[in-house]
Design a protein around this motif. Structure first.
Motif, short mmCIF file in Angstrom:
data_model
loop_
_atom_site.label_atom_id
_atom_site.label_comp_id
_atom_site.label_asym_id
_atom_site.label_seq_id
_atom_site.Cartn_x
_atom_site.Cartn_y
_atom_site.Cartn_z
N ALA A 104 17.91 -2.51 -27.37
CA ALA A 104 17.11 -1.17 -27.17
C ALA A 104 15.93 -1.76 -26.08
O ALA A 104 15.61 -2.79 -26.09
N TYR A 105 15.76 -0.68 -25.24
CA TYR A 105 14.77 -0.64 -24.18
C TYR A 105 13.92 0.40 -24.15
O TYR A 105 14.35 1.62 -24.27
N SER A 106 12.51 0.23 -23.88
CA SER A 106 11.71 1.34 -23.65
C SER A 106 10.60 1.15 -22.62
O SER A 106 10.10 0.03 -22.50
N GLY A 107 10.06 2.35 -22.05
CA GLY A 107 9.15 1.86 -20.81
C GLY A 107 8.56 3.04 -20.75
O GLY A 107 8.66 4.13 -20.96
N LEU A 108 7.42 2.99 -19.74
CA LEU A 108 6.73 4.12 -19.21
C LEU A 108 6.72 4.23 -17.71
O LEU A 108 6.58 3.04 -16.83
N SER A 109 6.72 5.26 -17.09
CA SER A 109 6.88 5.26 -15.45
C SER A 109 5.46 5.39 -14.87
O SER A 109 4.54 5.99 -15.76
N TRP A 110 5.32 5.03 -13.88
CA TRP A 110 4.08 5.27 -12.99
C TRP A 110 4.04 6.47 -12.58
O TRP A 110 4.15 7.44 -13.16
N ASP B 260 33.47 -6.91 -14.53
CA ASP B 260 32.25 -7.14 -13.76
C ASP B 260 31.19 -6.14 -14.49
O ASP B 260 31.45 -5.39 -15.41
N TRP B 261 30.15 -6.30 -13.98
CA TRP B 261 28.78 -5.57 -14.61
C TRP B 261 29.52 -3.91 -14.49
O TRP B 261 29.82 -3.30 -13.61
N SER B 262 29.14 -3.18 -15.74
CA SER B 262 29.41 -1.94 -16.03
C SER B 262 28.25 -1.17 -16.63
O SER B 262 27.64 -1.80 -17.46
N ARG B 263 27.89 0.03 -16.26
CA ARG B 263 26.83 0.76 -16.98
C ARG B 263 27.14 1.01 -18.58
O ARG B 263 28.23 1.71 -18.56
N ILE B 264 26.43 0.80 -19.32
CA ILE B 264 26.62 1.11 -20.81
C ILE B 264 25.87 2.47 -20.99
O ILE B 264 26.09 3.14 -21.98
N GLY B 265 24.70 2.38 -20.74
CA GLY B 265 23.55 3.52 -20.74
C GLY B 265 22.80 3.70 -19.69
O GLY B 265 22.40 2.87 -19.03
N GLU B 266 21.96 4.77 -19.56
CA GLU B 266 21.07 5.08 -18.69
C GLU B 266 19.73 5.99 -19.13
O GLU B 266 20.03 6.77 -20.17
N ALA B 267 18.51 5.80 -18.78
CA ALA B 267 17.37 6.41 -18.98
C ALA B 267 16.48 6.77 -17.91
O ALA B 267 16.56 5.80 -17.05
N HIS B 268 15.83 8.02 -17.70
CA HIS B 268 15.01 8.22 -16.50
C HIS B 268 14.06 9.20 -17.14
O HIS B 268 13.88 9.74 -18.37
N CYS B 269 12.92 9.23 -16.27
CA CYS B 269 11.72 10.11 -16.67
C CYS B 269 10.85 10.52 -15.37
O CYS B 269 11.21 9.95 -14.55
N THR B 270 10.08 11.69 -15.80
CA THR B 270 9.12 11.84 -14.68
C THR B 270 7.93 11.14 -14.65
O THR B 270 7.61 10.23 -15.72
N PRO B 271 7.10 11.36 -13.80
CA PRO B 271 5.92 10.32 -13.57
C PRO B 271 4.98 10.26 -15.07
O PRO B 271 4.90 11.32 -15.81
N PHE B 272 4.72 9.28 -15.28
CA PHE B 272 3.78 8.87 -16.54
C PHE B 272 4.55 9.30 -17.81
O PHE B 272 3.64 10.13 -18.84
N ASN B 273 5.73 9.30 -17.97
CA ASN B 273 6.44 9.76 -19.22
C ASN B 273 7.19 8.45 -19.61
O ASN B 273 7.32 7.51 -19.02
N THR B 274 7.58 8.19 -20.95
CA THR B 274 8.36 7.26 -21.49
C THR B 274 9.76 7.52 -21.27
O THR B 274 10.44 8.46 -21.32
N PHE B 275 10.46 6.51 -21.31
CA PHE B 275 12.11 6.51 -21.28
C PHE B 275 12.62 5.54 -22.22
O PHE B 275 11.66 4.41 -22.48
N ALA B 276 13.76 5.66 -22.88
CA ALA B 276 14.13 4.58 -23.86
C ALA B 276 15.77 4.69 -23.94
O ALA B 276 16.45 5.70 -23.70
N LEU B 277 16.41 3.62 -24.07
CA LEU B 277 18.07 3.75 -24.04
C LEU B 277 18.12 2.68 -25.36
O LEU B 277 17.45 1.62 -25.46
#
Length: 308
Positions: free
Chosen positions: A225-231, A247-264
């Motif tokens: 699990a990963y969580s963070g906050l955008s600038w 080789d490296w492949s995408r398992i999951g993706e998360a994005h957000c707008t400024p000053f919001n949290t994202f998690a996967l």
């Protein structure tokens, strides 16, 4: 007054001399008798001393005999105690032998109707019975990928449906694997692996915080699990995986707008040596204030003990 004649005086002298000789002879005889009596007394005392010494030896032998009897009684009691403990010791020995057979890999072939195997580890109650187990109880056996717990009723026939009862999976791990990583400071390098400069936990040392890459030390099921906050701009991250065949492949993706949290999050079945990482695609991850907004965690849920 009449006078003694010479004849009368001679008679008196003869009588006195005779009496003296007789008296002397009597004293000598008495002394001789006393000597004889003394010698007899010495002989009697010597005999009694010898008898007393013999009796003392008998008493000492009797004491030694009592000590030997006491020692023998103690030894008999110890043997009785060992005999009473023998069934429990036999059961412990059987369990230890089963464990040693599983560890050291003593291969045995079995011809039974339940799940079979010719490997060194028991795969069923029938295998355990063939290994010599006679006491019913709960045992660990080799499942398809995990260790399983079963109840074996050895008082019943092998083909009896109640001979083996499946209890469940045993959460056996050769060693634990789990980590919790964080960042201190903003991160904005696009299309790079996110490194972590603060580790809360890293049991098993599977995560390299400098490279940000996790390498599976054991085959099994893992959770990440990963969580963070955008600038001050949109941000995007990806969870990626690499295996020995891909080789490296995408398992999951998360994005957000400024000053919001994202998690996967993701639960994955990995082989030994498979790799996991978090890629920062674009934007800025906010951690400048030291509030620990970024968190990356992972742990081994179930280990594939047999590597199937």
């Amino acid at each position: 007054m009449a006078r003694f004649s010479a004849t009368q005086f001679g008679v008196l002298v003869l009588v006195w001399s005779t009496s003296y000789v007789v008296a002397s002879l009597t004293v000598d005889m008495q002394l001789e008798q006393l000597r004889n009596n003394y010698m007899k007394l010495e002989q009697v005392l010597a005999s009694k001393d010898s008898r007393l010494e013999f009796l003392e030896q008998k008493v000492q032998q009797h004491g030694n005999l009592e000590a030997q009897i006491t020692r023998l009684v103690n030894e008999v009691n110890q043997m009785k105690t060992q005999v009473r403990r023998a069934p429990k010791l036999e059961l412990k020995v059987q369990r230890q032998e089963s464990l040693l057979n599983a560890v050291h890999g003593e291969s045995r072939s079995h011809n039974v109707s339940l799940r079979q195997g010719t490997t060194q580890m028991p795969k069923s109650c029938a295998d355990l019975k063939n290994n010599g187990h006679t006491s019913s109880g709960m045992f660990l056996i080799m499942g398809i990928k995990m260790v399983e717990t079963v109840f074996c009723d050895f008082s019943k026939a092998v083909n009896d449906p109640s001979f083996q009862k499946w209890i469940g999976f045993a959460d056996v791990k050769s060693f634990p694997v789990y980590f919790h990583a964080q960042r201190i400071g903003n991160y904005g390098a696009a299309n790079t692996v996110i490194p972590f400069n603060q580790l809360r936990l890293n049991v098993g040392n599977a995560l390299n915080p400098v490279t940000g890459v996790f390498i599976a030390p054991k085959a099994g099921k893992y959770f990440f699990a990963y969580s963070g906050l955008s600038w001050d701009s949109n941000a995007k991250v990806q969870l990626q995986m690499k295996s020995a065949t891909a080789d490296w492949s995408r398992i999951g993706e998360a994005h957000c707008t400024p000053f919001n949290t994202f998690a996967l999050q993701s639960s994955l079945e990995l082989k030994k040596g498979d790799e996991i990482r978090i890629i920062h695609i674009h934007g800025v991850i906010h951690d400048r204030d030291g509030n620990n907004f970024s968190n990356f965690v992972g742990l081994l849920l179930e280990e594939d003990v047999f590597g199937c």
